[in-house]
Design an enzyme around this catalytic site. Structure first.
Site, PDB file in Angstrom:
ATOM      1  N   CYS A 220       1.201  -1.246  15.797  1.00 23.41           N
ATOM      2  CA  CYS A 220       1.163  -1.012  14.352  1.00 23.41           C
ATOM      3  C   CYS A 220       0.496  -2.180  13.628  1.00 23.41           C
ATOM      4  O   CYS A 220       0.921  -3.334  13.755  1.00 23.41           O
ATOM      5  CB  CYS A 220       2.587  -0.814  13.833  1.00 23.41           C
ATOM      6  SG  CYS A 220       2.684  -0.486  12.059  1.00 23.41           S
TER       7      CYS A 220
ATOM      8  N   CYS B  79       6.081  -4.086  15.769  1.00 26.73           N
ATOM      9  CA  CYS B  79       5.733  -3.070  16.764  1.00 26.73           C
ATOM     10  C   CYS B  79       4.286  -3.290  17.181  1.00 26.73           C
ATOM     11  O   CYS B  79       3.397  -3.419  16.328  1.00 26.73           O
ATOM     12  CB  CYS B  79       5.928  -1.668  16.191  1.00 26.73           C
ATOM     13  SG  CYS B  79       7.646  -1.314  15.754  1.00 26.73           S
TER      14      CYS B  79
ATOM     15  N   CYS C 103       6.393  -6.673   7.194  1.00 27.32           N
ATOM     16  CA  CYS C 103       7.368  -6.023   8.074  1.00 27.32           C
ATOM     17  C   CYS C 103       7.883  -7.048   9.063  1.00 27.32           C
ATOM     18  O   CYS C 103       7.153  -7.960   9.466  1.00 27.32           O
ATOM     19  CB  CYS C 103       6.727  -4.841   8.802  1.00 27.32           C
ATOM     20  SG  CYS C 103       7.908  -3.839   9.747  1.00 27.32           S
TER      21      CYS C 103
ATOM     22  N   CYS D  56       3.656   8.640   0.707  1.00 24.14           N
ATOM     23  CA  CYS D  56       4.195   7.727   1.715  1.00 24.14           C
ATOM     24  C   CYS D  56       4.414   6.372   1.058  1.00 24.14           C
ATOM     25  O   CYS D  56       3.453   5.678   0.723  1.00 24.14           O
ATOM     26  CB  CYS D  56       3.219   7.624   2.885  1.00 24.14           C
ATOM     27  SG  CYS D  56       3.794   6.574   4.222  1.00 24.14           S
TER      28      CYS D  56
ATOM     29  N   GLU E 191       0.833  -1.201   0.000  1.00 26.19           N
ATOM     30  CA  GLU E 191       0.000   0.000   0.000  1.00 26.19           C
ATOM     31  C   GLU E 191       0.867   1.250   0.000  1.00 26.19           C
ATOM     32  O   GLU E 191       1.941   1.279   0.604  1.00 26.19           O
ATOM     33  CB  GLU E 191      -0.939  -0.004   1.210  1.00 26.19           C
ATOM     34  CG  GLU E 191      -2.013  -1.067   1.111  1.00 26.19           C
ATOM     35  CD  GLU E 191      -3.022  -1.027   2.248  1.00 26.19           C
ATOM     36  OE1 GLU E 191      -4.182  -1.428   2.017  1.00 26.19           O
ATOM     37  OE2 GLU E 191      -2.661  -0.602   3.363  1.00 26.19           O
TER      38      GLU E 191
ATOM     39  N   CYS F   2      -1.564   6.582   9.786  1.00 30.46           N
ATOM     40  CA  CYS F   2      -0.302   6.048  10.293  1.00 30.46           C
ATOM     41  C   CYS F   2      -0.538   4.761  11.083  1.00 30.46           C
ATOM     42  O   CYS F   2      -1.366   4.715  11.978  1.00 30.46           O
ATOM     43  CB  CYS F   2       0.358   7.103  11.178  1.00 30.46           C
ATOM     44  SG  CYS F   2       1.954   6.600  11.828  1.00 30.46           S
TER      45      CYS F   2
END
Length: 398
Positions: A157, A154, A150, A143, A130, A381
């Site tokens: 997230c 975290c 990933c 962005c 994305e 975010c």
């Protein structure tokens, strides 16, 4: 006002070239597939000027053809060799037989009520990432992502709940920005004095860019080339969760703006919510920030701090943040947590965020509260996660 501390007084971690080599070797395990299409044609996007010249030599053409192609690909945004009017038709046909000028394929495109736009891009091997465009009056930031999934996990997230599949290539990274320009029709590259809708790149999408450093650096160098996309290094921000050895290399080789995902002021809490901290604790991270070249009051390091209700938002933590950042030219982005299904956290209350910001502001630290953008299309975010991955997690009928 903060003053920059002399670097001689700073703790310097024992960061060896061997450790950087280990990170790069691990990145190679997640290398992207060859950038060729189904007909075996090589994608010219993502090649350096030198690589482009070498490809021309291989097909018996002069190196100056690379300069022509660079202009058409990165300045004009041309995808069809037949549209390259400065190249003779026989050579256009020859190029079309051997090469392609690719883009990530748009699977879905969504525009938020606040004009934020999100794309789900499909790569040649079917993997998806994305990318988000965040407008701001007559300009805006794209962005971009650097990995499929990933590896950092975290806890606040959503992206971190999608396991790392592979790294993106330089072509796939810079191609996201080029596809965004296609979407807005912003070709050819606007002249330096002209306004740009797509004026900035923030490397804050899916993945940890410093765990895919070489491809990320290559893509950013292409974006910064003055005869192509022509974004200045001041218009590019690279965000990291704190891969300390590669921060030094990025500073030396790229010198783009730095953003650090901090989110906590103690190692105990940061170990929990940003697990990378167990390897590179806050002291080492901040020492790397002090070493980062070009950091000044004019080019402050941005520290991202997600506001989690009752977790990291107390007055005491605000004051500790001030102490930690003393001597650094710093800006703190306070980010109201963007909830996602299954998350154990809640967003800090508005009054608490404002109190936290006031403490920082009173100490002379710029601490804007980021306005959530694109929440209605899961583009805010920490919300990025490919739709195919979301779909796999939706339970089927019993």
């Amino acid at each position: 006002m903060n003053h920059i501390a002399p670097t001689a007084d700073l703790p310097v971690a024992d960061l060896t070239e061997a450790e950087r080599a280990r990170i790069l070797a691990k990145a190679a395990i997640f290398a992207p597939p060859a950038q060729t299409d189904a007909q075996g044609r090589r994608d010219l996007v993502g090649l350096t000027r030198e690589e482009l010249a070498a490809e021309m030599l291989l097909i018996g053409e002069k190196p100056f053809r690379a300069k022509q192609l660079w202009h058409w690909i990165y300045h004009q945004g041309t995808r069809d060799f037949a549209a390259m009017s400065s190249i003779a038709k026989p050579l256009q046909a020859k190029l079309a037989e051997r090469f392609t000028i690719g883009r990530p394929e748009i699977t879905t495109e969504q525009t938020s009520t606040d004009a934020t736009r999100k794309w789900l891009f499909r790569m040649r091997d079917g993997q998806q990432v994305e990318t988000v465009y965040i407008p701001d009056d007559d300009r805006g930031a794209v962005c971009i992502s650097t990995q499929v999934g990933c590896t950092l996990s975290c806890r606040f997230c959503h992206t971190g709940t999608q396991k790392l599949v592979r790294n993106l290539s330089a072509a796939e990274i810079v191609g996201q920005f080029m596809a965004a320009r296609d979407s807005y029709g912003e070709w050819p590259t606007p002249q330096s004095e002209a306004p740009r809708l797509l004026s900035n790149i923030v490397v804050m999408g899916m993945g940890e860019p410093l765990y895919n450093y070489e491809a990320t650096a290559k893509a950013l160098r292409i974006a910064m080339d003055n005869e192509g996309i022509a974004l200045s290094r001041r218009r590019i921000t690279l965000s990291t969760s704190g891969v300390v050895p590669m921060m030094d290399r990025a500073g030396a080789e790229l010198g783009v703006n730095l953003a650090v995902s901090l989110h906590a002021v103690t190692n105990e809490l940061r170990d929990e919510i940003v697990p990378l901290n167990r390897k590179y604790p806050i002291e080492e991270l901040l020492a790397a920030c002090h070493r980062y070249p070009g950091a000044s009051n004019a080019r402050r390091i941005t520290f991202e701090y997600v506001m989690l209700d009752g977790i990291n938002d107390s007055d005491a933590e605000a004051r500790e943040l001030i102490r930690l950042l003393d001597g650094l030219p710093a800006k703190i982005n306070l980010i109201p947590f963007n909830p996602w299904p299954g998350s154990p956290y809640a967003t800090s209350k508005r009054a608490r965020i404002e109190r936290f910001a006031a403490i920082l502001n009173e100490a002379g630290l710029s601490s804007p509260v980021r306005r959530p953008r694109g929440r209605d299309i899961a583009a805010a975010c920490g919300q990025l996660k490919t739709e195919s991955e979301r779909a796999r997690r939706v339970p089927g009928p019993v």
